[in-house]
Design a protein around this motif. Sequence first.
Motif: not given
Length: 450
Positions: A163, A166-169, A230, A232, A250, A252-254, A256
Motif C-alpha cells: 500500500m 503504490t499509494k493505495a488507500t 475508490p 480504481e 488494492l 485508491t481514490g486516485e 494508480f
Amino acid sequence: MLRITQRVFQDLAIWMTGLGLVMGVVFPFFVRFMGVPSNLVLTPWFFAACMGAGFMVGALNILLAKNVVGGRLRLLAERIRVVEGNLRHMAAGGGMEGCAPEDCYIEIDSRDEIGDSARAFNNLVTALATAHQSESALRDFSRLLASRLDLEILTTEALQQLMAHTKATAGALLVESEGQLTTRASHGLKNIAELENNDCVGAALRSGQRQLVRLPAGIELNGVLAEFRPSEVLVDPVMYKSVPIGVIVLATGEAFGEDALHRLGLLRQALALGLNNVLAHDRLQRLAALDPLTGIYNRRFGMARLREEFSRAVRDDSPLGVVLVDLDHFKSVNDTYGHLVGDRVLVHLVKLARSVMREGDVLVRYGGEEFLAILPAASRGDCVEVAERLRRLLSESAVTDGEQRIRVTLSAGVASTSELSVDSPNDLVHQADQALYQAKEAGRNLVRAA
C-alpha cells in the motif's frame, strides 16, 4: 560545423573571427556599390578599419556565446557529475541523498536545443530517482519477506509495504492454501468475507492476469466495498512458477500511476517467492508436528503445546486439565486382526475424541495406543465428563473389517490444576498417569481422577 580543433568554443572563435575578417574585406566593396566614392572606401586604412571591426564583432560574439551557452553547458556538466557521483554511491549500496530530483533539476527557460537538453536531463534525473526508489523498495521488501516465516505477520507487513509503495488507500492480501483462498490481511475494506468469492478475484486467479477496475462516480464494486469511494480497484494474482498462490487487492481514490503499477509488478515477484517459502515452511512444520496416521500432534510437539498451555494457565490463574487415554488390550487387536485394522481403530478413536472435545482443546498421540487430551480452563469434573463421554462412545461403537465388527474399550486417567498442586506440566501428566494406572488395576474400561 566543420571541426578544426578539439574544442567547440575554440572552433567557434576561429570561424567567427575569420567571418569577421572576411566581412571586413567585403564591406568596403559593398559601400562602394552603395555609391560612396572609391577614394573614400577603397583605401588601406578603410579596409583595416573594417577588418578590425569585423574582428571585434567576432570576439564579442565569442564572449557572448561562452557566457550564455557555455554557462548553461557548465551547469549541465556540473549536475551530470553530481548524478555520476550518486550513481557510484548507489552502486556501493547507498542512496540518492545528494541528488534528490528537486535539487538536481536544471531550470528550463529556453525553447531551443538548450531547453531540450535541460528537459532531457531533468527527465533522466526523474527516471533515475524512480528506478532507485523501485530498487530500494524491492530490496527492503525482499529483506522483510526473507526475515518472516509466520504467515500472519508476513502478510500483514507485506500489505502495509504494498500500500505504501503504490499509494493505495485500502487493500487486502489473500493466500491460497490446500485449495482454499483465505483473506490473511486487510486494511480499509469492508465485507472482507466476500472477497474470497468475488468475480474479479476469481478472474485474476483463473487468467493469471491483473484486473484493473475503474469505477465511475457513484459506482461501487461488489465484494470490494471500501470505507471510502475508490476510483480504481486493482486485483493482482500472485503466481509462483505459473501457479496462483495468492491475490493482491488494492483500492485508491486516485488513479494508480504507471510507476506504482511497475513497482507493484516487481514487488509481486518477491512476494510470490516469500509466500511460497512461508507456505512450504508451514507444511514442513505441520509434517514435523503431526502424527502421520491420525493427523494429531505427535508427542514432541504435543508436550510443547502442554508447556505453553501450562504457562498460560499460571499467568491467567485459570485451571488446566489433561486426560490420558489408553486402549484396553490393544496388542490383542493387532495380533488378531493385523496392524492395518489396528490403525483403523486408532483413527476411529481420534475421530470420536474430536467429537467430544471443544475448539481450542488439543489432542496428542502420546504413545502407540496412548493419547493425551489437553483441556484449557477445565476442572477435574470437566475432564471426567469428557473422558466418560469418549469411553461410552467407544464402547458403544465398532470398527468393521469385512463381516467382523471389532469392539474396543479404553481406560482414562484425568488430572486438573484446579484440584491439584503441581509445579510443572510433567507433574500434571504424571498425576493423570497414576489415575490411568488405577483405572487399569480396577478392571479397565473405567475413568479415574487424580
